[in-house]
Write a protein that holds these residues in place. Structure first.
Motif, PDB file in Angstrom:
ATOM      1  N   THR A 475      38.651  30.655  45.796  1.00 32.22           N
ATOM      2  CA  THR A 475      38.581  30.346  47.222  1.00 32.22           C
ATOM      3  C   THR A 475      39.966  30.420  47.846  1.00 32.22           C
ATOM      4  OG1 THR A 475      36.723  28.861  46.794  1.00 32.22           O
ATOM      5  CG2 THR A 475      37.844  28.650  48.922  1.00 32.22           C
ATOM      6  N   THR A 481      43.721  34.980  53.716  1.00 27.97           N
ATOM      7  CA  THR A 481      42.784  35.882  53.055  1.00 27.97           C
ATOM      8  C   THR A 481      43.491  37.013  52.323  1.00 27.97           C
ATOM      9  OG1 THR A 481      42.577  37.199  55.080  1.00 27.97           O
ATOM     10  CG2 THR A 481      40.964  35.444  54.734  1.00 27.97           C
ATOM     11  N   THR A 486      37.206  39.217  49.246  1.00 24.95           N
ATOM     12  CA  THR A 486      36.516  38.928  50.500  1.00 24.95           C
ATOM     13  C   THR A 486      35.112  38.401  50.262  1.00 24.95           C
ATOM     14  OG1 THR A 486      35.823  41.250  50.627  1.00 24.95           O
ATOM     15  CG2 THR A 486      37.854  40.646  51.777  1.00 24.95           C
ATOM     16  N   SER A 487      34.522  38.744  49.137  1.00 26.51           N
ATOM     17  CA  SER A 487      33.167  38.289  48.835  1.00 26.51           C
ATOM     18  C   SER A 487      33.186  36.846  48.341  1.00 26.51           C
ATOM     19  CB  SER A 487      32.530  39.191  47.767  1.00 26.51           C
ATOM     20  OG  SER A 487      31.309  38.658  47.313  1.00 26.51           O
ATOM     21  N   GLU A 488      32.382  35.982  48.963  1.00 22.44           N
ATOM     22  CA  GLU A 488      32.314  34.578  48.540  1.00 22.44           C
ATOM     23  C   GLU A 488      31.812  34.456  47.109  1.00 22.44           C
ATOM     24  OE1 GLU A 488      30.189  32.096  51.200  1.00 22.44           O
ATOM     25  OE2 GLU A 488      31.443  32.568  52.945  1.00 22.44           O
ATOM     26  N   LYS A 489      31.010  35.418  46.693  1.00 18.38           N
ATOM     27  CA  LYS A 489      30.497  35.415  45.323  1.00 18.38           C
ATOM     28  C   LYS A 489      31.642  35.439  44.313  1.00 18.38           C
ATOM     29  CE  LYS A 489      28.375  38.746  42.184  1.00 18.38           C
ATOM     30  NZ  LYS A 489      27.734  40.065  42.070  1.00 18.38           N
ATOM     31  N   HIS A 491      34.617  34.231  44.717  1.00 15.24           N
ATOM     32  CA  HIS A 491      35.504  33.079  44.790  1.00 15.24           C
ATOM     33  C   HIS A 491      35.262  32.130  43.623  1.00 15.24           C
ATOM     34  CE1 HIS A 491      36.008  33.696  49.419  1.00 15.24           C
ATOM     35  NE2 HIS A 491      36.647  34.596  48.703  1.00 15.24           N
TER      36      HIS A 491
END
Length: 812
Positions: A475, A481, A486-489, A491
C-alpha cells in the motif's frame, strides 16, 4: 589328544565365518507420474504405498504393479513428506513441512495428526512404529525422538549435532531389528548407529569413506532375514550389504555386477523382495533377493584410522585417499561441483530442495546447456560478462566444444564471505551459500546488467527495453503513488499463484528478478514459475490487461489475446500462430522508449503486422503528429508520446461502452442533426474544440425512415441497429469514409509501409474526392438506385447544406 582338539576347534569356528552375498533379480518397476519419491511401505496384502513427496501425496499400487488409488490428506494436505511406514493397519507419514506425524488408514483417510513442537520446529524425515510408539528422526535438530501414538506426547529424545557416539549429522532412515535395537542412518557421518529402545548407543556399522564396507552418503535402510543390513548410497548409487554387522560388499545383479541407481533414497523388504526408491529416476524398482557363497577373503574388516579431513571430503570427494580418477565426475566436472553431489544432500535427507534442483528447467551451466539462439537485441543492450567472482570450469564433453562455463560451484560455495551479513529471499533457507550476497535479489544483476531496469534508479540504464523492477507491491503512503503498483490487488504482495511456485519479493516488498524468474526448478527455459507463452504469468499481475477470449476482451475494453490465427504471420522474425502477451511485448528485448514492445509503435509498425492496410494513415491528416501535435487523449498523452495508432486507440485501458478501444475524450454529440452511435467517434474530433475543429462536419445524416438500404459491406458498408457492419442498415460516416486511408487508390492490396525515419509532412489540402474516401465516385454503388442521374452530385456534395432535400424525415 592335542592334535584332535585342534581339529575340533577348526570345525566349530569355520561355519561361523562363512558369509553369503546377495544377488538382486529385477521383477517389477513402478513409475506412474512420480516426482522424486522418497520412501516406500508395503502392507500385509502386498499393496505398495509410495511416498511421492514433491507431489505431496501417496500413490498406492496393487501387488502386480497397477496403480490403485492416490491420497494426500484431503484438506490437511501433506507438505514435503519424507518418510512412510505401515504398522497395525495404519499408514504413518513423516510430514516434515508441517512438522507432524500424520496417521491414515489403509484407504487414505486421515485419522490423526501428531503435532511436533519445540524451540526449533522439528522436521521428521523417517519413522518406525512399535507397540503404539512412533520413533522418528528429526532432520532439523539432529536427534531421534519417540512419541506415543494415542496421546501425541513425546516420551524421549536423544542426540545432537556432532560426530561422537550418539551424535548425528542429519539422521535419516531407521529400522528396528528382531531384538528391538534401533538402526539409524547418520547421513553426513557416513555410518549406521545402533541404539537400544532407551536411546543408549550400542554399536556402529560402517563408517565414512569410499572403500567397500564404507559409506559416503548413506540413505536407505532395510533388514533382511534378521542378519543382513542393506544401506543405499544416494550419491554413489549403490547398495552396501552387511551381514552380522560386517561388510560383505555391494548388492549385485544376476550377472554379479554392482547394482546401480541414480539416487536410491528409500529401501524396504517384503517377502524376499527388495523395493528401492530411486528418486532422480522417479521410480521404484523391485528385486527378488538370492544368496550366493562368497570368498571369506573378500570380507572387509577395516582397521585403518578414520578418514582425515572427513568434513571436507563430504563434498570434496576427490580429496579422499581412496578416490579413483573419474569416479563421480559428471560432464568432466569434478564431483564437488556436480549436480549429483548437490542432490545427494538436497533431496530431503539434509535439506529439501526437491522443488528446485531435482526437477524442471535449470539455469544454464555445463550440465544444462542451451543451443545458441540468435535473437534480435536492441542496439543499446550491453554484452554480458561474467564477473571473476563466479569461477568457470572447462569441460571437454560440452556440446559447445572446449569452453569455460558455469557449474553449481560458480554461484554456490559453503565458504561464503560475510555470512553474518547475508540475507535470504526464502525463509526456509537459512544460508543459500552464494558466492555473492543476494540480499535484495541483486545476484542476477552481476551477470545480467543489461536486463536491469529499476524504477527507483533516476538514471535507468536501458529505459523501455526490460520489464521494470523495484516497483513496491504494498500500500502506497498517502498522496504517494510513484513506484508503487497501481492495482490494489498487488498492494498485498505477489499473487499466491506466483509465491507458491517459488517467486518472491525483495526485503522492502519490491519486485526483483526472482519475482518472475526461478534459478532452479522452473517450468520452462525462460525460468519462470508459471507458463509465459499463453500469458499466464503476465495475467497474474496484469489481470486488467488479460482476457481469455474475444468476448471477455470486449467486456473489459482491451485488445483481445489468446486468439488462434487462421494464417501464421511473422513479427520481428518470429512466427506467430496465436496472439498472446508476448506477440506484442518482449520482456527483455523491447524497443527502447516503448512499453517493452517487440517493435516500435510510433509509426504503426507493430500494429500493421495484423492490421494491414491501416499503415496508410501515417502522414495523413489522421496522423495527429502532423495535424494536431498539442492534442491529448484521455490518458493525457500527446500524439508524439502515444504514436500514430495510440493517439486514438488504447490496447489495455479501453472503456467497454466505447467501441474500437477509443482513447479520446469521448464527447456527447450536440450538433444540429441526430447521430447514430457509430458516428460519434468521428464527430468527437470534427466538432468545436475538437482536434479537427477546422473541419467541422455539420451535415452528415441520410434519410432512413421507410427506407430499406442494401449494399455490399466490402464496398460501402451499412450499419445495423447494433452498430455493426451489415448488408442492410443505415448510412454512417464509415459507409463512404475509411479513416485509415487518405486516397481510394491505396486499396487493400497496398502493402507499403512508411519508414519511421521518414520526415512527417502535412497532407496537401484534400478534396471531396480523395479525403479518406473508400472510392472516388458513386458509380456502381447502391446510391444510383435512388438518385439516378443526380448520384454523382449528391455524392460529391453530400455534406453541403444546399444538397439537402427539404421536408425529408431523417434518422429516427
Amino acid at each position: 589328544m592335542k592334535h584332535y582338539f585342534f581339529l575340533l576347534v577348526i570345525l566349530v569356528i569355520l561355519p561361523i565365518n562363512i558369509y553369503a552375498g546377495l544377488l538382486a533379480e529385477k521383477t517389477m518397476q513402478f513409475e506412474s507420474d512420480l516426482d522424486q519419491p522418497s520412501d516406500i511401505a508395503v502392507d500385509n496384502d502386498g499393496r505398495v504405498y509410495v511416498l511421492d513427496g514433491v507431489n505431496n501425496r501417496v500413490v498406492v499400487y496393487h501387488p502386480k504393479g497397477k496403480k490403485d488409488f492416490i491420497f494426500d490428506g484431503d484438506k490437511n494436505s501433506l507438505k514435503k513428506p519424507m518418510g512412510i511406514t505401515i504398522a497395525d493397519g495404519r499408514v504413518y507419514i513423516a510430514d516434515s513441512g508441517l512438522h507432524r506425524i500424520a496417521v491414515f488408514n489403509l484407504q487414505g483417510k486421515l485419522l490423526k495428526s501428531l503435532a511436533l513442537t519445540g524451540e526449533f520446529p522439528p522436521e521428521p524425515v523417517a519413522l518406525a512404529v512399535t507397540e503404539g510408539v512412533v520413533t522418528w528422526s528429526d532432520r532439523r535438530n539432529h536427534r531421534i525422538c519417540r512419541t506415543a501414538v494415542d496421546t501425541g506426547k513425546t516420551l524421549i529424545c536423544w542426540g545432537k549435532r556432532g560426530e561422537s557416539k550418539g551424535d548425528f549429522q542429519f539422521p535419516f532412515q531407521l529400522k528396528f531389528d528382531r531384538d528391538d535395537y534401533l538402526h539409524v542412518v547418520d547421513v553426513l557421518n557416513g555410518r549406521v548407529q545402533v541404539f537400544n529402545h532407551q536411546g543408549r548407543h550400542f554399536s556402529q556399522i560402517g563408517r565414512f569413506g569410499l572403500e567397500v564396507g564404507e559409506l559416503y552418503r548413506p540413505n536407505g535402510l532395510a533388514l533382511y532375514n534378521d542378519d543382513y543390513l542393506l544401506v543405499s548410497d544416494a550419491y554413489r548409487g549403490t547398495v552396501s550389504v552387511f551381514q552380522n554387522n560386517r561388510s560383505i560388499g555391494l548388492l549385485l545383479d544376476t550377472e554379479k555386477k554392482p547394482l546401480r541407481f541414480s539416487a536410491p533414497t528409500g529401501l524396504t523388504i517384503w517377502q524376499d523382495h527388495l523395493y528401492v526408491v530411486d528418486a532422480l529416476n522417479n521410480r521404484v524398482e523391485v528385486f527378488r533377493l538370492h544368496k550366493y557363497e562368497t570368498d571369506p577373503l573378500s570380507v572387509i574388516n577395516n582397521t585403518r584410522a578414520d578418514l582425515s579431513q572427513k568434513n571436507c571430503a563430504i563434498c570434496h570427494l576427490a580429496w579422499a585417499p581412496d578416490y579413483s580418477t573419474g569416479e563421480g565426475e559428471q560432464d568432466g566436472v569434478p564431483p564437488v561441483a556436480t549436480e549429483r553431489m548437490c542432490y545427494s544432500c538436497h533431496h530431503g535427507a539434509v535439506l529439501d530442495s526437491r522443488q528446485a534442483i531435482g526437477r524442471g528447467e535449470q539455469h544454464p551451466d555445463i550440465h544444462h546447456q542451451r543451443k545458441e539462439v540468435k535473437n534480435k537485441k536492441p542496439a543499446s543492450a550491453k554484452k554480458e560478462k561474467i564477473p571473476k567472482a563466479f569461477p568457470l570450469l572447462e569441460s571437454l564433453t560440452t556440446l559447445r566444444g572446449k569452453k569455460r562455463q558455469l557449474s553449481c560451484g560458480s554461484c554456490h560455495t559453503p565458504h561464503t564471505k560475510d555470512i553474518d551479513k547475508a540475507d535470504t529471499l526464502y525463509s526456509q533457507h537459512k544460508n543459500p551459500w552464494l558466492r555473492v550476497l543476494n540480499n535484495d535479489g541483486d545476484l542476477c544483476q552481476k551477470c545480467h546488467e543489461s536486463k536491469l531496469d529499476d524504477v527507483r534508479n533516476t538514471q535507468k540504464p536501458i529505459n523501455g527495453t526490460n520489464h521494470p523492477v523495484g516497483i513496491y507491491l504494498k500500500t502506497p503512503p498517502e498522496n504517494q503513488t510513484k513506484n508503487y503498483a497501481t492495482s490494489e490487488k498487488l498492494h498485498k504482495g505477489l499473487p499466491e499463484s506466483l509465491s507458491s511456485n517459488g517467486a518472491t519479493l525483495g526485503r522492502d516488498q519490491q519486485m526483483i528478478c526472482q519475482s518472475c524468474h526461478q534459478i532452479h526448478g522452473a517450468i520452462n527455459k525462460a525460468l519462470t514459475p508459471l507458463n509465459i507463452d499463453d500469458g499466464q504469468l503476465c495475467a497474474e499481475c496484469h489481470d486488467r490487461q488479460h482476457a481469455k477470449d474475444e468476448k471477455e476482451a470486449k467486456k473489459k475494453g482491451i485488445h483481445p489475446v489468446n486468439i488462434e490465427l487462421k494464417e501464421a504471420l511473422k513479427i520481428n522474425g518470429k512466427e506467430i500462430k496465436k496472439i498472446t502477451c508476448l506477440t506484442c511485448h518482449s520482456i527483455h528485448n523491447g524497443e527502447k522508449g516503448t512499453a517493452i514492445l517487440t517493435l516500435t509503435d510510433q509509426d504503426g509498425k507493430l500494429c500493421n503486422n495484423c492490421h494491414k492496410k491501416y499503415e496508410a494513415v501515417v502522414n495523413t491528416d489522421h496522423d495527429l503528429r502532423v495535424t494536431s501535435k498539442k492534442y491529448k487523449n484521455r490518458f493525457n498523452h500527446t500524439p508524439e508520446q502515444s504514436g500514430v495508432c495510440g493517439t486514438c486507440h488504447t490496447m489495455h485501458r479501453g472503456n467497454p461502452d466505447i467501441p474500437f478501444l477509443y482513447a479520446g475524450e469521448f464527447q456527447l454529440y450536440k450538433g444540429e442533426e441526430p447521430a447514430i452511435e457509430r458516428d460519434r467517434l468521428c464527430l468527437d474530433c470534427h466538432r468545436k474544440k475538437g482536434s479537427a475543429e477546422k473541419m467541422i462536419v455539420k451535415h452528415f445524416s441520410h434519410p432512413a425512415k421507410d427506407l430499406i438500404l442494401q449494399s455490399d459491406p466490402k464496398a460501402l458498408p451499412l450499419i445495423n441497429a447494433k452498430n455493426e457492419i451489415e448488408e442492410f442498415g443505415v448510412i454512417a460516416c464509415i459507409t463512404c469514409h475509411e479513416p485509415h486511408r487518405w486516397e481510394p487508390k491505396k486499396n487493400e492490396k497496398t502493402k507499403t509501409i512508411i519508414a519511421p525515419e521518414k520526415a512527417l509532412t502535412k497532407n496537401q489540402e484534400g478534396t471531396v474526392l480523395n479525403s479518406f474516401l473508400r472510392r472516388k465516385g458513386a458509380k456502381g454503388t447502391f446510391c444510383v438506385n435512388c438518385h439516378g442521374l443526380e448520384t454523382q452530385v449528391k455524392y460529391k456534395y453530400y455534406h453541403d447544406k444546399l444538397s439537402r432535400d427539404k421536408n425529408i424525415d431523417y434518422i429516427k
